[in-house]
Design a protein around this motif. Structure first.
Motif, short mmCIF file in Angstrom:
data_model
loop_
_atom_site.label_atom_id
_atom_site.label_comp_id
_atom_site.label_asym_id
_atom_site.label_seq_id
_atom_site.Cartn_x
_atom_site.Cartn_y
_atom_site.Cartn_z
N PRO A 224 1.15 -1.30 -0.03
CA PRO A 224 0.00 0.20 0.19
C PRO A 224 1.12 1.62 -0.02
O PRO A 224 1.95 1.08 0.44
CB PRO A 224 -0.73 0.02 1.30
N ASN A 225 0.39 2.09 -1.02
CA ASN A 225 0.68 3.43 -0.39
C ASN A 225 0.39 3.65 0.74
O ASN A 225 -0.17 3.28 1.67
CB ASN A 225 1.12 4.85 -1.68
N ILE B 176 -5.12 4.37 10.60
CA ILE B 176 -3.76 5.09 11.40
C ILE B 176 -3.40 6.29 10.41
O ILE B 176 -3.29 5.65 9.09
CB ILE B 176 -2.73 4.20 11.89
N VAL B 177 -3.60 6.94 10.54
CA VAL B 177 -3.55 7.71 9.15
C VAL B 177 -2.05 8.44 9.50
O VAL B 177 -1.31 8.92 10.97
CB VAL B 177 -3.82 9.68 9.89
N ILE B 178 -1.16 8.05 8.21
CA ILE B 178 0.07 8.01 8.40
C ILE B 178 0.90 9.33 8.12
O ILE B 178 0.27 9.87 7.03
CB ILE B 178 0.60 7.33 7.20
N HIS B 179 1.64 10.09 8.68
CA HIS B 179 1.97 11.67 8.32
C HIS B 179 3.41 11.12 8.67
O HIS B 179 4.37 12.62 9.03
CB HIS B 179 1.55 12.23 9.60
N ASP B 180 4.04 10.73 9.29
CA ASP B 180 5.63 9.99 10.01
C ASP B 180 6.14 9.11 9.56
O ASP B 180 5.11 8.13 9.49
CB ASP B 180 6.03 10.89 11.01
N ILE B 181 7.30 8.43 9.77
CA ILE B 181 7.85 6.89 9.99
C ILE B 181 6.92 6.33 10.64
O ILE B 181 6.82 4.63 11.05
CB ILE B 181 8.77 6.82 9.90
N THR C 225 4.56 2.51 0.53
CA THR C 225 5.64 3.33 -0.02
C THR C 225 5.20 4.10 -0.24
O THR C 225 4.34 4.72 0.82
CB THR C 225 5.16 2.89 -1.54
N LEU C 226 6.40 4.92 -0.12
CA LEU C 226 5.78 6.71 0.27
C LEU C 226 6.32 8.33 -0.21
O LEU C 226 7.11 8.57 0.15
CB LEU C 226 7.05 6.86 1.83
N GLY C 227 5.97 7.44 -1.45
CA GLY C 227 6.29 8.54 -2.08
C GLY C 227 7.92 8.64 -2.87
O GLY C 227 9.33 7.95 -2.55
N GLY C 228 8.56 10.13 -1.94
CA GLY C 228 9.85 10.49 -2.80
C GLY C 228 10.98 9.89 -1.37
O GLY C 228 12.44 10.17 -1.48
N ASN C 229 10.33 9.64 -0.68
CA ASN C 229 10.85 8.64 0.76
C ASN C 229 11.02 7.32 0.82
O ASN C 229 11.59 7.56 2.19
CB ASN C 229 9.22 10.09 1.94
N GLY C 230 10.62 7.24 -0.49
CA GLY C 230 11.55 5.39 0.16
C GLY C 230 10.09 4.68 0.28
O GLY C 230 9.02 4.34 -0.22
N CYS C 231 10.17 3.99 0.83
CA CYS C 231 9.71 2.84 1.44
C CYS C 231 10.22 2.34 2.98
O CYS C 231 10.72 2.18 3.83
CB CYS C 231 9.50 1.78 0.98
N LEU C 232 8.87 1.69 3.63
CA LEU C 232 9.30 1.18 5.11
C LEU C 232 8.23 -0.49 4.93
O LEU C 232 7.39 -0.94 4.41
CB LEU C 232 7.99 1.75 6.22
N GLY D 296 4.13 4.38 -8.73
CA GLY D 296 3.98 3.08 -7.62
C GLY D 296 3.40 1.46 -8.52
O GLY D 296 3.86 0.49 -8.40
N ASP D 297 3.09 2.12 -9.92
CA ASP D 297 2.80 0.29 -11.14
C ASP D 297 4.68 0.22 -11.14
O ASP D 297 4.69 -1.08 -11.39
CB ASP D 297 2.07 0.44 -11.71
N ALA D 298 5.02 1.56 -11.48
CA ALA D 298 6.67 0.88 -11.72
C ALA D 298 7.45 0.27 -10.90
O ALA D 298 7.70 -1.05 -10.58
CB ALA D 298 7.85 1.87 -12.25
N PHE D 299 6.64 -0.41 -9.26
CA PHE D 299 7.51 -0.31 -8.00
C PHE D 299 7.19 -1.71 -8.12
O PHE D 299 8.13 -2.84 -7.42
CB PHE D 299 7.66 0.38 -6.91
#
Length: 313
Positions: A190-191, A201-206, A227-234, A258-261
């Motif tokens: 998921p993004n 849970i609303v994601i707004h940081d790591i 996936t976190l866009g320009g911040n990579g992924c966790l 996202g499709d590329a990933f």
């Protein structure tokens, strides 16, 4: 726990949409009208895009989609045949049109809005699933998204799990029944928005991303990749978190990132690589994809190999 496949290829079951892409200087505010700078008709759909990305990495890519019986279907066949998949299965229906996506890309915000009319993508039947069983049997990795009817996605995942395939679910666009699929999924991608909706849970940081990943893992998924866009992924596998930072990119169009990933992740896994190796590769692949215009305009392996040598953020 890390996973890897036995090098037998990828089966992608998903969507085909004709993308009508309008580029604007900036997104309109409420009630505002803006002029279009340019407009293009491009082939897309999360399934088709992910399969195209996968095909850039491995020739052993198999794809299934459902289309209408209309002029857009002709574009679909031509585009998908040009990708030279190891196998291509296109079911057709006279009762629904080929899917269409209306995409607005902003030059200022470097982002996009997408409105979907999924049409035939939502009409995948049990008979269609039965027809693609041999292709699922041949693959080691099975990749699905949520632009098809949820019953069809579930049927593909159940069949794949029964055959001991590695299953990847890109839960996009978000569906309120996605939680019913999670016990069938080895890797979910998921993004931030989708992970927030799925976990509550609303994601707004790591820190909040880690909290969401824990919740999603407890729902039955073996490996969670947010996936976190320009911040990579966790990532989270129930034992530890890992961060994968993004690679630098000159952003032109984020609509296919996202499709590329997802497509490149599935492909690299199918080549016998570990999940960690595959995530790193997919992060570089996605960074390359945003430098190209059009969601289906996937990078070459040469572009990705060059990106892998650059210093990450």
């Amino acid at each position: 726990m890390d996973i890897s496949s036995n090098n037998k290829g990828v089966f992608v079951a998903g969507s085909y949409n004709l993308d009508i892409v309008s580029r604007v200087a900036s997104f309109p505010q409420k009630g505002e009208t803006v002029r279009v700078l340019s407009k293009k008709f491009l082939s897309g759909g999360k399934g088709a895009n992910q399969a195209t990305a996968c095909r850039r990495v491995t020739e052993d890519t198999h794809f299934f989609a459902k289309i209408g019986h209309d002029d857009f279907a002709k574009r679909a066949k031509q585009h998908l045949e040009e990708q030279q998949f190891a196998s291509l299965t296109l079911a057709e229906t006279h009762h629904s049109p080929t899917g269409v996506a209306l995409i607005m890309v902003s030059e200022r915000e470097k982002d996009n809005y997408i409105v979907l009319d999924l049409g035939a993508n939502l009409k995948v039947s049990d008979a269609d699933i039965q027809e693609i069983t041999p292709q699922i049997e041949q693959a080691s990795v099975v990749l699905v998204q949520l632009e098809n009817n949820i019953e069809a996605v579930s049927a593909v995942l159940r069949k794949a799990k029964a055959l001991a395939k590695t299953t990847i679910l890109n839960p996009a666009p978000y569906h309120d029944q996605v939680h019913t699929l999670l016990p069938l999924v080895d890797v979910i991608t998921p993004n931030e928005t989708e992970a927030s909706e799925l976990s509550g849970i609303v994601i707004h940081d790591i820190e909040t991303a880690e909290q969401a990943a824990r919740v999603i893992h407890r729902m039955g998924v073996t490996n969670v990749i947010i996936t976190l866009g320009g911040n990579g992924c966790l990532t989270y596998d129930g034992n530890e978190f890992k961060r994968f930072l993004s690679y630098p990119a000159d952003v032109v169009d984020t609509s296919g990132a996202g499709d590329a990933f997802n497509g490149s992740l599935a492909a690299f896994l199918s080549l016998g690589k570990t999940l960690s190796e595959s995530i790193n590769f997919a992060t570089a692949f996605a960074s390359c994809s945003v430098e190209n215009e059009g969601a289906a305009n996937m990078p070459s392996m040469a572009q990705v190999e060059a990106k892998l040598t650059t210093v990450r953020k």
